[in-house]
Design an enzyme around this catalytic site. Structure first.
Site, mmCIF file in Angstrom:
data_model
loop_
_atom_site.group_PDB
_atom_site.id
_atom_site.type_symbol
_atom_site.label_atom_id
_atom_site.label_comp_id
_atom_site.label_asym_id
_atom_site.label_seq_id
_atom_site.Cartn_x
_atom_site.Cartn_y
_atom_site.Cartn_z
ATOM 1 N N ASP A 1 -8.226 0.813 -24.886
ATOM 2 C CA ASP A 1 -8.490 0.495 -23.704
ATOM 3 C C ASP A 1 -8.461 1.998 -22.680
ATOM 4 O O ASP A 1 -8.169 2.843 -23.242
ATOM 5 C CB ASP A 1 -7.822 -0.187 -22.761
ATOM 6 C CG ASP A 1 -7.895 -1.802 -23.209
ATOM 7 O OD1 ASP A 1 -9.014 -2.207 -23.532
ATOM 8 O OD2 ASP A 1 -7.237 -2.452 -22.671
ATOM 9 N N ARG B 1 -2.608 -9.418 -20.518
ATOM 10 C CA ARG B 1 -3.433 -9.346 -21.635
ATOM 11 C C ARG B 1 -2.922 -8.230 -22.793
ATOM 12 O O ARG B 1 -3.409 -8.260 -23.942
ATOM 13 C CB ARG B 1 -4.706 -8.675 -21.130
ATOM 14 C CG ARG B 1 -4.545 -7.151 -20.427
ATOM 15 C CD ARG B 1 -5.763 -6.679 -19.894
ATOM 16 N NE ARG B 1 -7.065 -6.613 -20.770
ATOM 17 C CZ ARG B 1 -7.044 -5.468 -21.443
ATOM 18 N NH1 ARG B 1 -6.275 -4.657 -21.518
ATOM 19 N NH2 ARG B 1 -8.150 -5.343 -22.594
ATOM 20 N N PRO C 1 0.794 -1.260 -0.017
ATOM 21 C CA PRO C 1 0.140 0.182 -0.149
ATOM 22 C C PRO C 1 0.758 1.272 -0.087
ATOM 23 O O PRO C 1 0.337 2.396 -0.462
ATOM 24 C CB PRO C 1 -0.672 -0.014 1.381
ATOM 25 C CG PRO C 1 -0.091 -1.058 2.225
ATOM 26 C CD PRO C 1 0.545 -1.944 1.146
ATOM 27 N N GLU D 1 1.706 -7.236 9.317
ATOM 28 C CA GLU D 1 2.146 -5.799 9.440
ATOM 29 C C GLU D 1 2.731 -4.931 8.417
ATOM 30 O O GLU D 1 2.871 -4.012 8.028
ATOM 31 C CB GLU D 1 2.589 -5.266 10.764
ATOM 32 C CG GLU D 1 2.736 -3.917 11.034
ATOM 33 C CD GLU D 1 1.219 -3.162 11.052
ATOM 34 O OE1 GLU D 1 1.064 -2.033 10.906
ATOM 35 O OE2 GLU D 1 0.322 -4.148 11.431
#
Length: 248
Positions: A169, A154, A89, A116
């Protein structure tokens, strides 16, 4: 391309990597997947991969030894220089541009975290890239790795049935994709825009460009922050602002 995944939960991956387009890409030989449980590389008798952080604090932290040894082991299986990706994150937000960049590599290694966090020596001295898939925290990095693998594979040559799909896209040109419609042309009084039924491909392309800009302005104005507008885009943007269009 060879894709390695280092995880504590290898059972999470077969259903995703063996199905749909990702599975077909493997069957074609465009990519090979290798899943490794890095707990196998721990040197303590209890097979622990985590420990308490120095200085105290809540939670457990992944130790460096199992991951350094796991990466060294999988790297020895192939001569290609890998990009070693940490899902975190705290990483750089993963974008379509990153997917395009990584799709040109021969070898990718994903490290999926848990607990953690990581011993800081892992991101500092082992990995080449640290990516986040959003400003939220999950229980582990497996789902983030799956998402990135999907977006990368992809884009490999021959993986998508329609080679123009990837280049049109959302995000590929900095804009969200335009609206799509299919048959019937009139569904319960909800009609397809006339321009799409006209057969005028030049006008259709212009409509799609305009609607891409409109949708981006309405839903993701942050994507337009550093955009270099063409003259026609400036005209359309002024039109959107004049009619006071807002996010729906």
């Amino acid at each position: 391309m060879r894709v390695d995944v280092l995880t504590l939960f290898p059972e999470m991956f077969p259903g995703v990597l063996n199905g749909s387009i990702l599975g077909k890409a493997s069957e074609k030989g465009s990519v090979s997947y290798h899943i490794t449980d890095f707990r196998q590389f721990t040197t303590n008798k209890h097979q622990k991969v985590d420990d308490y952080p120095f200085g105290g604090g809540a939670g457990m932290v992944l130790m460096p030894q199992p991951l350094f040894d796991a990466v060294h082991s999988v790297c020895a299986e192939d001569d290609a220089q890998p990009r070693i990706i940490l899902t975190s994150p705290q990483g750089k937000p993963f974008t379509q541009r990153d997917a395009e960049d990584l799709s040109a590599e021969q070898r990718l290694i994903f490290i999926c975290g848990h607990y953690e966090g990581f011993d800081e020596r892992i991101p500092q001295h082992l990995v080449t890239d640290e990516f986040s898939v959003g400003d939220f925290v999950m229980t582990g990095g497996e789902l983030a790795a799956m998402s990135m693998i999907d977006s990368i594979v992809r884009l490999l040559p021959g993986v998508l049935g329609n080679e123009t799909s990837a280049v049109t896209d959302s995000f590929s040109d900095g804009l969200l994709e335009h609206p799509h419609y299919t048959r019937p042309a009139d569904f319960r009084g909800m009609k397809v825009p006339d321009i799409l039924l006209s057969g005028n491909h030049e006008k259709i392309a212009e409509w799609r460009h305009k609607e891409s800009l409109r949708r981006t302005y309405m839903r993701r104005p942050d994507l337009l922050k550093n955009r270099q507008y063409s003259e026609i885009e400036k005209k359309w943007l002024a039109e959107f602002k004049k009619t006071n269009e807002r996010i729906k």
